[in-house]
Design a protein around this motif. Structure first.
Motif, PDB file in Angstrom:
ATOM      1  N   VAL A   1      29.462  19.630 -18.046  1.00 36.68           N
ATOM      2  CA  VAL A   1      29.288  18.926 -17.183  1.00 36.68           C
ATOM      3  C   VAL A   1      29.362  19.566 -15.658  1.00 36.68           C
ATOM      4  O   VAL A   1      29.492  21.298 -15.516  1.00 36.68           O
ATOM      5  CB  VAL A   1      30.852  18.828 -16.222  1.00 36.68           C
ATOM      6  N   VAL A   2      28.105  19.571 -14.824  1.00 36.09           N
ATOM      7  CA  VAL A   2      27.477  20.073 -14.180  1.00 36.09           C
ATOM      8  C   VAL A   2      27.415  19.632 -13.072  1.00 36.09           C
ATOM      9  O   VAL A   2      26.365  18.727 -12.440  1.00 36.09           O
ATOM     10  CB  VAL A   2      25.937  20.667 -14.986  1.00 36.09           C
ATOM     11  N   GLU A   3      27.868  21.494 -11.522  1.00 35.32           N
ATOM     12  CA  GLU A   3      27.256  20.217 -10.543  1.00 35.32           C
ATOM     13  C   GLU A   3      26.037  21.528  -9.736  1.00 35.32           C
ATOM     14  O   GLU A   3      26.727  22.777 -10.368  1.00 35.32           O
ATOM     15  CB  GLU A   3      28.298  20.899  -9.716  1.00 35.32           C
ATOM     16  N   VAL A   4      24.845  20.934  -9.488  1.00 38.64           N
ATOM     17  CA  VAL A   4      23.820  22.073  -8.800  1.00 38.64           C
ATOM     18  C   VAL A   4      23.599  21.333  -8.022  1.00 38.64           C
ATOM     19  O   VAL A   4      23.405  20.857  -7.053  1.00 38.64           O
ATOM     20  CB  VAL A   4      22.925  21.321  -9.996  1.00 38.64           C
ATOM     21  N   THR A   5      23.244  22.798  -6.979  1.00 38.60           N
ATOM     22  CA  THR A   5      22.720  23.106  -6.099  1.00 38.60           C
ATOM     23  C   THR A   5      21.423  23.815  -5.766  1.00 38.60           C
ATOM     24  O   THR A   5      21.251  25.131  -6.172  1.00 38.60           O
ATOM     25  CB  THR A   5      23.204  23.443  -4.278  1.00 38.60           C
ATOM     26  N   VAL A   6      20.271  22.845  -5.705  1.00 35.89           N
ATOM     27  CA  VAL A   6      18.471  23.670  -5.924  1.00 35.89           C
ATOM     28  C   VAL A   6      18.392  24.656  -5.001  1.00 35.89           C
ATOM     29  O   VAL A   6      18.654  23.852  -3.419  1.00 35.89           O
ATOM     30  CB  VAL A   6      17.708  22.473  -6.434  1.00 35.89           C
ATOM     31  N   LYS A   7      17.822  25.536  -4.486  1.00 37.86           N
ATOM     32  CA  LYS A   7      18.046  26.688  -3.579  1.00 37.86           C
ATOM     33  C   LYS A   7      16.463  27.178  -3.959  1.00 37.86           C
ATOM     34  O   LYS A   7      15.378  26.994  -2.319  1.00 37.86           O
ATOM     35  CB  LYS A   7      18.732  27.721  -3.844  1.00 37.86           C
ATOM     36  N   ASP A   8      15.774  26.938  -5.034  1.00 36.30           N
ATOM     37  CA  ASP A   8      14.590  26.985  -5.305  1.00 36.30           C
ATOM     38  C   ASP A   8      14.092  25.662  -6.067  1.00 36.30           C
ATOM     39  O   ASP A   8      14.053  26.289  -7.496  1.00 36.30           O
ATOM     40  CB  ASP A   8      13.934  28.343  -4.838  1.00 36.30           C
TER      41      ASP A   8
ATOM     42  N   GLU B   1      10.889  24.966  -6.845  1.00 44.77           N
ATOM     43  CA  GLU B   1       9.332  24.889  -7.552  1.00 44.77           C
ATOM     44  C   GLU B   1      10.038  25.659  -8.754  1.00 44.77           C
ATOM     45  O   GLU B   1       9.886  25.518 -10.077  1.00 44.77           O
ATOM     46  CB  GLU B   1       8.808  26.027  -6.553  1.00 44.77           C
ATOM     47  N   THR B   2      10.999  26.541  -8.927  1.00 43.49           N
ATOM     48  CA  THR B   2      11.522  27.314  -9.742  1.00 43.49           C
ATOM     49  C   THR B   2      12.367  25.992 -10.449  1.00 43.49           C
ATOM     50  O   THR B   2      12.570  26.660 -11.769  1.00 43.49           O
ATOM     51  CB  THR B   2      12.637  28.330  -8.942  1.00 43.49           C
ATOM     52  N   TYR B   3      13.228  25.455  -9.873  1.00 33.99           N
ATOM     53  CA  TYR B   3      14.019  24.636 -10.532  1.00 33.99           C
ATOM     54  C   TYR B   3      13.593  24.033 -11.659  1.00 33.99           C
ATOM     55  O   TYR B   3      13.305  23.285 -12.669  1.00 33.99           O
ATOM     56  CB  TYR B   3      14.820  23.776  -9.955  1.00 33.99           C
ATOM     57  N   GLU B   4      11.703  23.460 -11.413  1.00 38.29           N
ATOM     58  CA  GLU B   4      10.969  22.347 -11.937  1.00 38.29           C
ATOM     59  C   GLU B   4      10.663  22.949 -12.929  1.00 38.29           C
ATOM     60  O   GLU B   4      10.726  22.470 -13.776  1.00 38.29           O
ATOM     61  CB  GLU B   4       9.805  21.682 -11.107  1.00 38.29           C
ATOM     62  N   LYS B   5      10.259  24.182 -13.352  1.00 37.09           N
ATOM     63  CA  LYS B   5      10.143  25.367 -14.334  1.00 37.09           C
ATOM     64  C   LYS B   5      11.405  24.809 -15.297  1.00 37.09           C
ATOM     65  O   LYS B   5      10.881  25.088 -16.222  1.00 37.09           O
ATOM     66  CB  LYS B   5       9.804  26.392 -14.461  1.00 37.09           C
TER      67      LYS B   5
ATOM     68  N   SER C   1      23.088  30.684 -26.462  1.00 37.67           N
ATOM     69  CA  SER C   1      22.050  30.609 -27.365  1.00 37.67           C
ATOM     70  C   SER C   1      20.893  31.962 -26.688  1.00 37.67           C
ATOM     71  O   SER C   1      20.294  31.646 -25.689  1.00 37.67           O
ATOM     72  CB  SER C   1      21.532  29.752 -27.679  1.00 37.67           C
ATOM     73  N   PRO C   2      19.855  32.729 -27.508  1.00 34.73           N
ATOM     74  CA  PRO C   2      18.126  33.407 -27.272  1.00 34.73           C
ATOM     75  C   PRO C   2      17.652  32.079 -26.911  1.00 34.73           C
ATOM     76  O   PRO C   2      16.866  32.261 -26.009  1.00 34.73           O
ATOM     77  CB  PRO C   2      18.196  34.194 -28.160  1.00 34.73           C
ATOM     78  N   GLU C   3      17.459  30.760 -27.132  1.00 32.66           N
ATOM     79  CA  GLU C   3      16.551  30.111 -27.149  1.00 32.66           C
ATOM     80  C   GLU C   3      17.018  29.629 -25.374  1.00 32.66           C
ATOM     81  O   GLU C   3      15.977  29.443 -24.865  1.00 32.66           O
ATOM     82  CB  GLU C   3      16.861  28.394 -27.576  1.00 32.66           C
ATOM     83  N   TYR C   4      18.566  29.298 -25.198  1.00 35.04           N
ATOM     84  CA  TYR C   4      18.366  28.872 -23.649  1.00 35.04           C
ATOM     85  C   TYR C   4      18.709  30.242 -22.687  1.00 35.04           C
ATOM     86  O   TYR C   4      18.025  29.510 -21.145  1.00 35.04           O
ATOM     87  CB  TYR C   4      20.265  27.632 -23.566  1.00 35.04           C
ATOM     88  N   ALA C   5      18.344  31.011 -23.400  1.00 38.37           N
ATOM     89  CA  ALA C   5      18.455  32.902 -22.186  1.00 38.37           C
ATOM     90  C   ALA C   5      17.445  32.593 -21.030  1.00 38.37           C
ATOM     91  O   ALA C   5      17.843  32.493 -19.687  1.00 38.37           O
ATOM     92  CB  ALA C   5      18.348  34.135 -22.799  1.00 38.37           C
ATOM     93  N   PRO C   6      16.064  32.219 -21.138  1.00 35.94           N
ATOM     94  CA  PRO C   6      14.833  32.343 -20.117  1.00 35.94           C
ATOM     95  C   PRO C   6      15.187  30.999 -19.433  1.00 35.94           C
ATOM     96  O   PRO C   6      14.906  31.214 -18.078  1.00 35.94           O
ATOM     97  CB  PRO C   6      13.889  32.021 -21.529  1.00 35.94           C
ATOM     98  N   ALA C   7      16.175  29.882 -20.232  1.00 37.74           N
ATOM     99  CA  ALA C   7      16.290  28.748 -18.661  1.00 37.74           C
ATOM    100  C   ALA C   7      16.871  29.386 -18.211  1.00 37.74           C
ATOM    101  O   ALA C   7      17.355  28.647 -16.925  1.00 37.74           O
ATOM    102  CB  ALA C   7      16.294  27.526 -19.658  1.00 37.74           C
ATOM    103  N   LYS C   8      18.183  29.691 -18.521  1.00 44.00           N
ATOM    104  CA  LYS C   8      19.680  29.686 -17.736  1.00 44.00           C
ATOM    105  C   LYS C   8      19.247  30.963 -16.880  1.00 44.00           C
ATOM    106  O   LYS C   8      20.202  30.779 -16.163  1.00 44.00           O
ATOM    107  CB  LYS C   8      20.073  30.537 -18.939  1.00 44.00           C
TER     108      LYS C   8
ATOM    109  N   CYS D   1      18.028  30.512  -9.610  1.00 44.76           N
ATOM    110  CA  CYS D   1      17.404  29.087  -8.327  1.00 44.76           C
ATOM    111  C   CYS D   1      17.921  28.207  -7.915  1.00 44.76           C
ATOM    112  O   CYS D   1      18.146  27.264  -6.998  1.00 44.76           O
ATOM    113  CB  CYS D   1      15.939  28.340  -8.708  1.00 44.76           C
ATOM    114  N   THR D   2      19.493  28.306  -8.069  1.00 45.44           N
ATOM    115  CA  THR D   2      20.339  27.082  -8.119  1.00 45.44           C
ATOM    116  C   THR D   2      21.925  28.037  -8.034  1.00 45.44           C
ATOM    117  O   THR D   2      21.831  29.058  -8.050  1.00 45.44           O
ATOM    118  CB  THR D   2      20.551  26.646  -9.085  1.00 45.44           C
TER     119      THR D   2
END
Length: 105
Positions: free
Chosen positions: A6-13, A15-19, A71-78, A84-85
């Protein structure tokens, strides 16, 4: 037994969040996860929540959810998301299919 992130997110950037939003879903699928809610409409029914963006992920088990998060797969996205959040994230174990919800208290 399923588990939920369960995730609560406040986006600060934005453009980066879209990536991030492009990178994260394939990694979730690799670990058997799926989105149950992703940024849809919210309404506070009780309490004082201020939830700009809310996400619920389901995984087949608590262990698979932890494996995905580490995971190493999620690391770049994390790393993108953390840059940015402002995020609050909770992992919670679900009930087994067909279980009586009153059984766990």
């Amino acid at each position: 037994m399923p588990a939920y992130v369960v995730v609560e997110v406040t986006v600060k950037d934005a453009e980066t969040y879209e990536k991030y939003k492009q990178l994260a879903p394939p990694t979730i699928g690799l670990y058997g996860g799926r989105y149950l809610a992703r940024g849809g409409r919210t309404e506070v029914l009780e309490g004082a929540w201020d939830v700009p963006r809310f996400v619920i992920l389901e995984f087949p088990s608590y262990e698979r959810a932890r494996e995905w998060w580490n995971s190493p797969e999620y690391a770049p996205a994390k790393a993108l998301r953390q840059a940015c959040t402002q995020t609050d994230m909770l992992l919670v174990e679900g009930l087994p299919p067909g279980a009586d919800p009153a059984a766990r208290q």
